[in-house]
Design an enzyme around this catalytic site. Structure first.
Site, PDB file in Angstrom:
ATOM      1  N   GLN A 148       0.832  -1.202   0.000  1.00  0.00           N
ATOM      2  CA  GLN A 148       0.000   0.000   0.000  1.00  0.00           C
ATOM      3  C   GLN A 148       0.868   1.254   0.000  1.00  0.00           C
ATOM      4  O   GLN A 148       2.073   1.195   0.253  1.00  0.00           O
ATOM      5  CB  GLN A 148      -0.895   0.010   1.242  1.00  0.00           C
ATOM      6  N   ASP A 255       1.123 -12.238   7.335  1.00  0.00           N
ATOM      7  CA  ASP A 255      -0.278 -12.209   6.932  1.00  0.00           C
ATOM      8  C   ASP A 255      -1.077 -12.901   8.030  1.00  0.00           C
ATOM      9  O   ASP A 255      -0.748 -14.020   8.433  1.00  0.00           O
ATOM     10  CB  ASP A 255      -0.416 -12.956   5.601  1.00  0.00           C
ATOM     11  N   ASP A 276      -8.239  -4.893  13.714  1.00  0.00           N
ATOM     12  CA  ASP A 276      -7.995  -3.517  13.279  1.00  0.00           C
ATOM     13  C   ASP A 276      -7.483  -3.511  11.842  1.00  0.00           C
ATOM     14  O   ASP A 276      -6.661  -2.680  11.463  1.00  0.00           O
ATOM     15  CB  ASP A 276      -6.968  -2.860  14.221  1.00  0.00           C
ATOM     16  N   TYR A 351     -11.662  11.766  11.922  1.00  0.00           N
ATOM     17  CA  TYR A 351     -12.583  11.240  10.915  1.00  0.00           C
ATOM     18  C   TYR A 351     -13.642  12.275  10.530  1.00  0.00           C
ATOM     19  O   TYR A 351     -14.223  12.208   9.461  1.00  0.00           O
ATOM     20  CB  TYR A 351     -13.276   9.981  11.417  1.00  0.00           C
ATOM     21  N   GLU A 353     -16.588  12.386  11.467  1.00  0.00           N
ATOM     22  CA  GLU A 353     -17.865  11.692  11.329  1.00  0.00           C
ATOM     23  C   GLU A 353     -17.967  10.672  12.456  1.00  0.00           C
ATOM     24  O   GLU A 353     -16.952  10.228  13.002  1.00  0.00           O
ATOM     25  CB  GLU A 353     -17.986  10.999   9.965  1.00  0.00           C
TER      26      GLU A 353
END
Length: 367
Positions: A148, A255, A276, A351, A353
């Site tokens: 990522q 993983d 998480d 966030y 929100e």
């Protein structure tokens, strides 16, 4: 720093607009700036006037016959003088419109300029698709891992913010997130076995270690997330990521799916499993979205390593995504063992929100 600045000014009139009259009234303002005009008009659909300058800046004036008049202006500059010129032009347009319509304007709306193409990206959408501009003033860290893109940006309000592949994950201000995904202070972790899935920012691990557990195992696939956070998110993780092993914790760079399968085969059980890894998908097609398949697999494997009286904590998503949350709750009825759940809504500062968190446990069966 240089960036394209896109400024807007909107007028909602109290009646239909005489498009030609509006155009004639505003034309001189743009012409005074030395801008070249091009006008398009459509029967029953109003006018579009485009004004361009030799430096490449431009303005669009869109006049709708039902009473909506829109001004869009874009220029590329890092000079205060350029910003002042834009503000002065928009001020003149607003003054002229008010003179023309004598109070018959229902709404005037001028938004802060949107900066496009700058070195610092300040715009990150909320989970339910609203655009938020953060007060970002520095790119602290920006690297691509094999898994990522990892960004850590500094916000004046929220401190350093971890952003993974475009998703705001956690800011140094967001202790509320960490507390919620740990059970909001209602759990006793003393002497307990805890499994954290993901959590590369180190926030959950740092807070749980304080509570004297027997052992915490954290499984994070991306070493580069840990490396970035232990250097630039220390208000969140403290020193817990400086070493992958401590007196009561270990961090596995793996993983989590093979690890969960291995633990299930070995019969290893945990008092708490904290997921998480990812939020509930926004997609409402769980049979077609691979993220839903991933979540179901994680849930099933987690239940296999969770003690009968244990608890599983995870984030959901934004409270406004009711369809996605409902679908997630439906997935809970499809696990290999019956479960029950509760949920809590928490305000996570960065966030902007409300965010939903779930507590899931195995349904007790009568013997």
């Amino acid at each position: 720093m240089a960036a394209a600045r896109h400024s807007t000014l909107d007028f909602l009139l109290g009646a239909t607009a005489d498009c030609n009259a509006v155009l004639k009234a505003l034309q001189p303002i743009f012409q005074e700036q030395g801008m070249t005009e091009t006008v398009h008009n459509w029967e029953d659909h109003g006018y579009l006037a485009t004004y361009t300058k030799k430096n490449g800046s431009y303005a669009n004036l869109r006049i709708h016959p039902h009473g909506l008049v829109l001004v869009d202006l874009q220029n590329y500059s890092d000079h205060m003088k350029g910003r002042e010129e834009v503000d002065q032009l928009l001020n003149k347009v607003e003054e002229r419109m008010k003179e023309l319509f004598h109070g018959n304007i229902k709404r005037v709306k001028r938004l802060p300029a949107i900066l496009r193409g700058g070195v610092i990206d300040r715009y990150w959408p909320t989970a339910d698709g609203r655009l938020v501009e953060y007060d970002i003033d520095e790119v602290v860290y920006d690297e691509d891992s094999p898994f990522q893109n990892i960004k850590i940006l500094h916000s004046k309000q929220f401190g350093n913010i971890l952003i993974l592949s475009g998703d705001v994950n956690l800011a140094e201000s967001d202790l509320a997130y960490t507390q919620a995904i740990m059970g909001s202070g209602k759990e006793d972790y003393t002497g307990k076995e805890v499994l954290i899935l993901g959590g590369g920012d180190g926030g959950i691990l740092y807070e749980i270690v304080k509570l004297k557990p027997k052992m915490v195992t954290m499984v994070e696939i991306d070493q580069m997330v840990i490396d970035g956070c232990k250097k630039y998110m220390r208000k969140t993780c403290g020193d817990v990521l400086d070493n992958l092993k401590g007196e009561c914790y270990q961090v596995l760079i793996e993983d989590c799916i093979p690890v969960l399968k291995r633990y299930a085969k070995e019969g290893r059980m945990f008092d708490y499993v904290i997921n998480d890894l990812t939020a509930v998908p926004i997609s409402t097609s769980p049979e077609e979205d691979s993220t839903w398949e991933f979540l179901r697999l994680i849930l099933d494997l987690s239940m296999k390593v969770l003690k009968q009286d244990g608890k599983y904590f995870t984030q959901g998503n934004c409270i406004n995504l009711t369809d996605a949350l409902t679908l997630y709750e439906e997935q809970l009825s499809r696990l290999y063992c019956p479960v029950e759940f509760s949920k809590e809504t928490v305000c996570v500062p960065s966030y902007m929100e409300l965010w939903v968190f779930y507590t899931i446990w195995k349904k007790q069966t009568d013997i």
